[in-house]
Design a protein around this motif. Structure first.
Motif, PDB file in Angstrom:
ATOM      1  N   ALA A 110      14.656 -11.562 -14.690  1.00 39.73           N
ATOM      2  CA  ALA A 110      14.503 -11.392 -13.010  1.00 39.73           C
ATOM      3  C   ALA A 110      15.946 -11.243 -12.624  1.00 39.73           C
ATOM      4  CB  ALA A 110      14.129 -12.824 -12.238  1.00 39.73           C
ATOM      5  N   PHE A 111      16.899 -11.676 -13.143  1.00 42.66           N
ATOM      6  CA  PHE A 111      18.439 -11.322 -12.810  1.00 42.66           C
ATOM      7  C   PHE A 111      18.745 -10.012 -13.131  1.00 42.66           C
ATOM      8  CE2 PHE A 111      19.921 -16.036 -13.239  1.00 42.66           C
ATOM      9  CZ  PHE A 111      19.435 -16.428 -11.931  1.00 42.66           C
ATOM     10  N   ALA A 112      18.104  -9.469 -14.298  1.00 40.03           N
ATOM     11  CA  ALA A 112      18.427  -8.136 -14.600  1.00 40.03           C
ATOM     12  C   ALA A 112      17.821  -7.176 -13.578  1.00 40.03           C
ATOM     13  CB  ALA A 112      18.142  -7.779 -15.908  1.00 40.03           C
ATOM     14  N   VAL A 113      16.918  -7.530 -13.066  1.00 35.65           N
ATOM     15  CA  VAL A 113      16.078  -6.424 -12.087  1.00 35.65           C
ATOM     16  C   VAL A 113      17.120  -6.657 -10.576  1.00 35.65           C
ATOM     17  CG1 VAL A 113      14.180  -5.929 -10.839  1.00 35.65           C
ATOM     18  CG2 VAL A 113      13.915  -6.345 -13.340  1.00 35.65           C
ATOM     19  N   ALA A 114      17.251  -7.871 -10.471  1.00 34.61           N
ATOM     20  CA  ALA A 114      17.894  -8.321  -9.205  1.00 34.61           C
ATOM     21  C   ALA A 114      19.342  -7.524  -8.836  1.00 34.61           C
ATOM     22  CB  ALA A 114      18.031  -9.800  -8.990  1.00 34.61           C
ATOM     23  N   VAL A 115      19.916  -7.427  -9.899  1.00 38.67           N
ATOM     24  CA  VAL A 115      21.145  -6.508  -9.748  1.00 38.67           C
ATOM     25  C   VAL A 115      21.140  -5.260  -9.222  1.00 38.67           C
ATOM     26  CG1 VAL A 115      22.205  -8.222 -11.554  1.00 38.67           C
ATOM     27  CG2 VAL A 115      21.213  -5.725 -12.100  1.00 38.67           C
ATOM     28  N   GLY A 116      20.171  -4.739  -9.007  1.00 38.73           N
ATOM     29  CA  GLY A 116      19.935  -3.341  -8.419  1.00 38.73           C
ATOM     30  C   GLY A 116      19.831  -3.482  -6.982  1.00 38.73           C
ATOM     31  N   HIS A 117      19.811  -4.692  -6.359  1.00 37.05           N
ATOM     32  CA  HIS A 117      19.743  -4.857  -5.096  1.00 37.05           C
ATOM     33  C   HIS A 117      20.719  -5.853  -4.451  1.00 37.05           C
ATOM     34  CE1 HIS A 117      15.406  -3.347  -5.428  1.00 37.05           C
ATOM     35  NE2 HIS A 117      15.384  -4.037  -6.400  1.00 37.05           N
ATOM     36  N   ASP A 118      21.221  -5.715  -3.199  1.00 37.62           N
ATOM     37  CA  ASP A 118      22.143  -6.794  -2.648  1.00 37.62           C
ATOM     38  C   ASP A 118      21.578  -7.924  -2.634  1.00 37.62           C
ATOM     39  OD1 ASP A 118      23.779  -4.584  -2.294  1.00 37.62           O
ATOM     40  OD2 ASP A 118      23.588  -4.316  -0.109  1.00 37.62           O
ATOM     41  N   ARG A 119      20.353  -8.053  -2.180  1.00 34.70           N
ATOM     42  CA  ARG A 119      19.651  -9.406  -2.231  1.00 34.70           C
ATOM     43  C   ARG A 119      18.410  -9.255  -2.652  1.00 34.70           C
ATOM     44  NH1 ARG A 119      21.040 -11.203   3.994  1.00 34.70           N
ATOM     45  NH2 ARG A 119      23.082 -12.153   3.820  1.00 34.70           N
ATOM     46  N   ALA A 120      17.869 -10.330  -3.377  1.00 31.58           N
ATOM     47  CA  ALA A 120      16.277 -10.202  -4.009  1.00 31.58           C
ATOM     48  C   ALA A 120      15.718 -11.690  -4.010  1.00 31.58           C
ATOM     49  CB  ALA A 120      16.404  -9.495  -5.521  1.00 31.58           C
ATOM     50  N   PHE A 121      14.422 -11.713  -4.161  1.00 33.74           N
ATOM     51  CA  PHE A 121      13.960 -12.888  -4.328  1.00 33.74           C
ATOM     52  C   PHE A 121      12.669 -13.019  -4.983  1.00 33.74           C
ATOM     53  CE2 PHE A 121      11.301 -11.349  -1.045  1.00 33.74           C
ATOM     54  CZ  PHE A 121      10.033 -11.969  -0.948  1.00 33.74           C
ATOM     55  N   VAL A 122      12.063 -14.057  -5.375  1.00 32.07           N
ATOM     56  CA  VAL A 122      11.030 -14.285  -6.361  1.00 32.07           C
ATOM     57  C   VAL A 122       9.956 -15.021  -5.406  1.00 32.07           C
ATOM     58  CG1 VAL A 122       9.741 -15.229  -8.143  1.00 32.07           C
ATOM     59  CG2 VAL A 122      11.859 -13.834  -8.485  1.00 32.07           C
ATOM     60  N   PRO A 123       8.962 -14.576  -5.029  1.00 37.40           N
ATOM     61  CA  PRO A 123       7.946 -15.523  -4.280  1.00 37.40           C
ATOM     62  C   PRO A 123       7.301 -16.439  -5.090  1.00 37.40           C
ATOM     63  CG  PRO A 123       6.869 -13.481  -4.740  1.00 37.40           C
ATOM     64  CD  PRO A 123       8.344 -13.101  -5.204  1.00 37.40           C
ATOM     65  N   ASP A 124       6.713 -17.680  -4.477  1.00 34.56           N
ATOM     66  CA  ASP A 124       6.012 -18.504  -5.384  1.00 34.56           C
ATOM     67  C   ASP A 124       4.574 -18.103  -5.738  1.00 34.56           C
ATOM     68  OD1 ASP A 124       4.362 -18.852  -3.048  1.00 34.56           O
ATOM     69  OD2 ASP A 124       5.195 -20.684  -2.748  1.00 34.56           O
ATOM     70  N   ALA A 125       3.887 -18.523  -6.538  1.00 36.13           N
ATOM     71  CA  ALA A 125       2.305 -18.059  -7.000  1.00 36.13           C
ATOM     72  C   ALA A 125       1.565 -18.012  -5.695  1.00 36.13           C
ATOM     73  CB  ALA A 125       1.960 -18.959  -7.792  1.00 36.13           C
ATOM     74  N   GLU A 126       1.556 -18.738  -4.680  1.00 41.46           N
ATOM     75  CA  GLU A 126       0.847 -18.458  -3.361  1.00 41.46           C
ATOM     76  C   GLU A 126       1.214 -17.087  -2.814  1.00 41.46           C
ATOM     77  OE1 GLU A 126       0.408 -22.368  -5.022  1.00 41.46           O
ATOM     78  OE2 GLU A 126       2.142 -21.534  -4.197  1.00 41.46           O
ATOM     79  N   GLY A 127       2.545 -16.638  -3.092  1.00 39.43           N
ATOM     80  CA  GLY A 127       3.179 -15.808  -2.149  1.00 39.43           C
ATOM     81  C   GLY A 127       3.658 -15.984  -0.933  1.00 39.43           C
TER      82      GLY A 127
END
Length: 199
Positions: A110-127
């Motif tokens: 997740a961190f490896a993908v996030a570095v391509g953005h200024d800010r990034a987040f992961v939603p929970d399973a419910e979205g």
């Protein structure tokens, strides 16, 4: 090599922790502690994590983990207290402390993908909720944890990282139903042991 990500994990303990789970206050507190320890240990084992700061307290001391006091005032205040002690010139992230099925490699990916953005987040399973927010070095956070936090983080410019619903990084535990759903995944050793004793 990308810079390691400095990570904050807010942890709520005590008799009020996980009030929507099964059992009496002591059982819920024990389960909350097990979940928190499993989450922190998984994060500590992630190759992309640099400094790791826990806000609140842990029932046992873990190597490589810095603990700072919870200032009170709720989750967002705890998050801010943790972020305040990190180096702003490094990438920073906040991870919820109730992800007992988290796997270290999930967090690093997740961190490896996030570095391509200024800010990034992961939603929970419910979205609708949020389990992780990440910011590039030098970019301040605009944490919006709480009700409907996924939409609120999008509104603050956080880009959603797409992970499968069964990812342990999306499986935060607040209710009995969420705990039962996560039980089909690979839970951390402490949570697994505690649940086996109470089954």
């Amino acid at each position: 090599m990308p810079a390691l990500v400095s990570l904050v994990i807010p942890v709520k303990g005590g008799p009020g922790a996980k009030s929507r789970l099964i059992g009496d206050a002591a059982q819920r507190a024990a389960l909350a502690s097990a979940i928190a320890l499993d989450t922190v240990e998984a994060a500590r084992a992630a190759s992309a994590v640099g400094e790791l700061v826990v806000v609140g307290g842990l029932p046992v001391q873990l190597p490589g983990v810095r603990v700072v006091d919870d200032p009170g005032g709720g989750l967002l205040a705890a998050v801010e207290a943790g972020l305040a002690v990190l180096d702003p010139d490094l990438p920073t992230a906040v991870l919820l402390g109730d992800l007992p099925a988290l796997q270290p490699d999930e967090l690093s990916r997740a961190f490896a993908v996030a570095v391509g953005h200024d800010r990034a987040f992961v939603p929970d399973a419910e979205g609708t909720g949020t389990t992780l927010i990440v910011a590039r070095a030098g970019v301040p956070h605009a944490a919006r944890f709480g009700a409907a936090s996924a939409a609120r983080h999008r509104g603050e410019g956080y880009v959603e990282l797409e992970l499968p619903p069964l990812s342990g990084l999306r499986r935060d535990i607040d209710t009995r139903e969420q705990l039962e759903a996560a039980a089909s995944l690979v839970l951390g050793a402490r949570t697994r042991a505690l649940l086996s004793r109470t089954a």
